[in-house]
Design a protein around this motif. Structure first.
Motif, PDB file in Angstrom:
ATOM      1  N   LEU A   1     113.265  13.817  -9.652  1.00  0.00           N
ATOM      2  CA  LEU A   1     112.991  14.039  -8.228  1.00  0.00           C
ATOM      3  C   LEU A   1     112.045  15.225  -8.044  1.00  0.00           C
ATOM      4  CD1 LEU A   1     113.578  13.513  -5.214  1.00  0.00           C
ATOM      5  CD2 LEU A   1     115.545  15.064  -5.441  1.00  0.00           C
ATOM      6  N   GLY A   2     112.276  16.285  -8.817  1.00  0.00           N
ATOM      7  CA  GLY A   2     111.417  17.457  -8.730  1.00  0.00           C
ATOM      8  C   GLY A   2     109.983  17.141  -9.093  1.00  0.00           C
ATOM      9  N   ILE A   3     109.791  16.320 -10.124  1.00  0.00           N
ATOM     10  CA  ILE A   3     108.437  15.942 -10.544  1.00  0.00           C
ATOM     11  C   ILE A   3     107.723  15.171  -9.438  1.00  0.00           C
ATOM     12  CG2 ILE A   3     107.130  14.498 -12.155  1.00  0.00           C
ATOM     13  CD1 ILE A   3     109.256  15.177 -14.284  1.00  0.00           C
ATOM     14  N   VAL A   4     108.437  14.230  -8.823  1.00  0.00           N
ATOM     15  CA  VAL A   4     107.845  13.421  -7.747  1.00  0.00           C
ATOM     16  C   VAL A   4     107.489  14.291  -6.546  1.00  0.00           C
ATOM     17  CG1 VAL A   4     108.299  11.585  -6.079  1.00  0.00           C
ATOM     18  CG2 VAL A   4     109.001  11.301  -8.459  1.00  0.00           C
ATOM     19  N   VAL A   5     108.417  15.160  -6.135  1.00  0.00           N
ATOM     20  CA  VAL A   5     108.175  16.027  -4.976  1.00  0.00           C
ATOM     21  C   VAL A   5     107.020  16.982  -5.269  1.00  0.00           C
ATOM     22  CG1 VAL A   5     109.151  17.865  -3.544  1.00  0.00           C
ATOM     23  CG2 VAL A   5     110.538  15.869  -4.126  1.00  0.00           C
ATOM     24  N   TYR A   6     106.991  17.533  -6.488  1.00  0.00           N
ATOM     25  CA  TYR A   6     105.914  18.459  -6.855  1.00  0.00           C
ATOM     26  C   TYR A   6     104.557  17.762  -6.787  1.00  0.00           C
ATOM     27  CZ  TYR A   6     103.073  21.680  -9.613  1.00  0.00           C
ATOM     28  OH  TYR A   6     102.074  22.541 -10.030  1.00  0.00           O
ATOM     29  N   ALA A   7     104.479  16.567  -7.370  1.00  0.00           N
ATOM     30  CA  ALA A   7     103.214  15.836  -7.378  1.00  0.00           C
ATOM     31  C   ALA A   7     102.771  15.493  -5.956  1.00  0.00           C
ATOM     32  CB  ALA A   7     103.354  14.569  -8.215  1.00  0.00           C
ATOM     33  N   LEU A   8     103.705  15.035  -5.137  1.00  0.00           N
ATOM     34  CA  LEU A   8     103.369  14.607  -3.776  1.00  0.00           C
ATOM     35  C   LEU A   8     102.939  15.789  -2.908  1.00  0.00           C
ATOM     36  CD1 LEU A   8     103.251  12.446  -1.591  1.00  0.00           C
ATOM     37  CD2 LEU A   8     105.693  12.826  -1.166  1.00  0.00           C
ATOM     38  N   LEU A   9     103.752  16.846  -2.874  1.00  0.00           N
ATOM     39  CA  LEU A   9     103.433  17.979  -2.004  1.00  0.00           C
ATOM     40  C   LEU A   9     102.185  18.720  -2.462  1.00  0.00           C
ATOM     41  CD1 LEU A   9     106.887  19.543  -1.032  1.00  0.00           C
ATOM     42  CD2 LEU A   9     105.525  17.814   0.138  1.00  0.00           C
ATOM     43  N   THR A  10     101.974  18.811  -3.785  1.00  0.00           N
ATOM     44  CA  THR A  10     100.781  19.487  -4.284  1.00  0.00           C
ATOM     45  C   THR A  10      99.529  18.687  -3.952  1.00  0.00           C
ATOM     46  OG1 THR A  10     102.060  20.500  -6.081  1.00  0.00           O
ATOM     47  CG2 THR A  10      99.676  20.475  -6.328  1.00  0.00           C
ATOM     48  N   TYR A  11      99.627  17.371  -4.029  1.00  0.00           N
ATOM     49  CA  TYR A  11      98.491  16.533  -3.635  1.00  0.00           C
ATOM     50  C   TYR A  11      98.191  16.692  -2.149  1.00  0.00           C
ATOM     51  CZ  TYR A  11      95.698  12.450  -2.500  1.00  0.00           C
ATOM     52  OH  TYR A  11      94.714  11.624  -2.033  1.00  0.00           O
ATOM     53  N   LEU A  12      99.237  16.683  -1.327  1.00  0.00           N
ATOM     54  CA  LEU A  12      99.043  16.875   0.109  1.00  0.00           C
ATOM     55  C   LEU A  12      98.452  18.251   0.397  1.00  0.00           C
ATOM     56  CD1 LEU A  12     102.326  15.287   1.555  1.00  0.00           C
ATOM     57  CD2 LEU A  12     100.019  14.315   1.576  1.00  0.00           C
ATOM     58  N   ALA A  13      98.895  19.257  -0.367  1.00  0.00           N
ATOM     59  CA  ALA A  13      98.351  20.612  -0.203  1.00  0.00           C
ATOM     60  C   ALA A  13      96.859  20.632  -0.526  1.00  0.00           C
ATOM     61  CB  ALA A  13      99.101  21.591  -1.107  1.00  0.00           C
ATOM     62  N   PHE A  14      96.457  19.892  -1.562  1.00  0.00           N
ATOM     63  CA  PHE A  14      95.038  19.830  -1.924  1.00  0.00           C
ATOM     64  C   PHE A  14      94.219  19.161  -0.826  1.00  0.00           C
ATOM     65  CE2 PHE A  14      91.673  17.039  -3.573  1.00  0.00           C
ATOM     66  CZ  PHE A  14      90.745  18.012  -3.912  1.00  0.00           C
ATOM     67  N   VAL A  15      94.697  18.028  -0.333  1.00  0.00           N
ATOM     68  CA  VAL A  15      93.969  17.316   0.721  1.00  0.00           C
ATOM     69  C   VAL A  15      93.825  18.193   1.955  1.00  0.00           C
ATOM     70  CG1 VAL A  15      94.045  15.352   2.298  1.00  0.00           C
ATOM     71  CG2 VAL A  15      94.676  15.044  -0.108  1.00  0.00           C
ATOM     72  N   TRP A  16      94.908  18.839   2.341  1.00  0.00           N
ATOM     73  CA  TRP A  16      94.909  19.709   3.513  1.00  0.00           C
ATOM     74  C   TRP A  16      93.961  20.894   3.307  1.00  0.00           C
ATOM     75  CZ3 TRP A  16     100.028  22.219   5.715  1.00  0.00           C
ATOM     76  CH2 TRP A  16      99.779  22.679   6.998  1.00  0.00           C
ATOM     77  N   SER A  17      94.033  21.503   2.120  1.00  0.00           N
ATOM     78  CA  SER A  17      93.180  22.667   1.817  1.00  0.00           C
ATOM     79  C   SER A  17      91.708  22.278   1.799  1.00  0.00           C
ATOM     80  CB  SER A  17      93.584  23.265   0.463  1.00  0.00           C
ATOM     81  OG  SER A  17      94.909  23.719   0.478  1.00  0.00           O
ATOM     82  N   ALA A  18      91.401  21.145   1.162  1.00  0.00           N
ATOM     83  CA  ALA A  18      90.005  20.705   1.063  1.00  0.00           C
ATOM     84  C   ALA A  18      89.415  20.435   2.444  1.00  0.00           C
ATOM     85  CB  ALA A  18      89.918  19.465   0.183  1.00  0.00           C
ATOM     86  N   ARG A  19      90.190  19.800   3.310  1.00  0.00           N
ATOM     87  CA  ARG A  19      89.705  19.511   4.661  1.00  0.00           C
ATOM     88  C   ARG A  19      89.445  20.800   5.436  1.00  0.00           C
ATOM     89  NH1 ARG A  19      93.779  14.533   6.403  1.00  0.00           N
ATOM     90  NH2 ARG A  19      92.800  12.920   5.105  1.00  0.00           N
ATOM     91  N   ARG A  20      90.361  21.742   5.305  1.00  0.00           N
ATOM     92  CA  ARG A  20      90.184  23.016   6.007  1.00  0.00           C
ATOM     93  C   ARG A  20      88.969  23.775   5.486  1.00  0.00           C
ATOM     94  NH1 ARG A  20      96.023  25.954   7.188  1.00  0.00           N
ATOM     95  NH2 ARG A  20      96.573  24.646   8.975  1.00  0.00           N
ATOM     96  N   PHE A  21      88.796  23.764   4.180  1.00  0.00           N
ATOM     97  CA  PHE A  21      87.692  24.514   3.589  1.00  0.00           C
ATOM     98  C   PHE A  21      86.344  23.876   3.905  1.00  0.00           C
ATOM     99  CE2 PHE A  21      85.403  26.197  -0.313  1.00  0.00           C
ATOM    100  CZ  PHE A  21      85.305  27.467   0.202  1.00  0.00           C
TER     101      PHE A  21
END
Length: 215
Positions: A190-210
């Motif tokens: 579960l931790g691996i799945v949550v880490y992968a999902l939230l980190t990917y969302l963080a990247f998408v969000w960060s890239a759009r903002r930048f």
């Protein structure tokens, strides 16, 4: 991307990121909150961004003939590499903990697969709070780090309370007994799945903002 990663590890990486890696040995400390052994690496990551501000790293990087998204992607690879390396280095110490000191950890979770799954979720919370908040401005690090630390501390506290006050969870997750390994591996998964999902969302969000940011 290869050259950007070389730049990250040769020029941008703060020395504390390496110094904090051996703190995985804190898993050998009897009766200790083992989340702390991993928390220090988020401080090392914070220093990377703080040092980058001092050296105008983000501004000079965007002057290169690259996409702004690639600059964000390279920094994300660096953060992920440090977090996962911290986990890998901690594994031998977690194994030693059970062998040389099998006494119950009175300060929280035992050093078992479930702990690693919960720590991955903690890292994921750090990533999705700190990184998009930084890339919203491109220079603010203090408030984003305070917010991310608050999220990690609240998360760790809630998880510990739930596990300690729920007999079934405490018996199966807060133990070094191999009898409950399937349950602990499920939490790790579960931790691996949550880490992968939230980190990917963080990247998408960060890239759009930048991309919208005018430096």
């Amino acid at each position: 991307m290869y050259n950007l990663l070389k730049k990250e590890f040769k020029l941008s990486l703060h020395p504390t990121s390496y110094l904090f890696l051996p703190l995985a040995a804190m898993l050998l400390i009897p009766s200790y909150p083992y989340y702390v052994a991993f928390f220090y690496q988020t401080l090392g990551i914070f220093f990377i961004f703080l040092n980058g501000n001092t050296n105008n790293d983000l501004f000079f990087t965007t002057l290169l003939p690259i996409r702004k998204t690639d600059a964000v992607k390279a920094r994300f690879f660096t953060v992920i590499a440090l977090e996962l390396l911290q986990m890998v280095i901690a594994i031998p110490f977690a194994c030693l903990r059970g062998r040389i000191n099998p006494v119950e950890n009175l300060a929280g979770m035992e050093a078992n697969p479930a702990l690693f799954g919960l720590v991955l979720i903690m890292f994921a919370l750090f990533n999705i709070v700190f990184l998009p908040a930084f890339y919203k401005t491109g220079y603010k690090t203090g408030l984003p780090y305070i917010l991310s630390c608050t999220a990690m501390i609240v998360y760790a506290g809630i998880v510990e309370v739930i596990i300690q006050l729920t007999p079934a969870l405490k018996q199966s997750l807060d133990t070094l007994s191999g009898a409950y390994l399937p349950q602990q591996l499920a939490v790790l998964g579960l931790g691996i799945v949550v880490y992968a999902l939230l980190t990917y969302l963080a990247f998408v969000w960060s890239a759009r903002r930048f991309e919208r940011l005018d430096l």
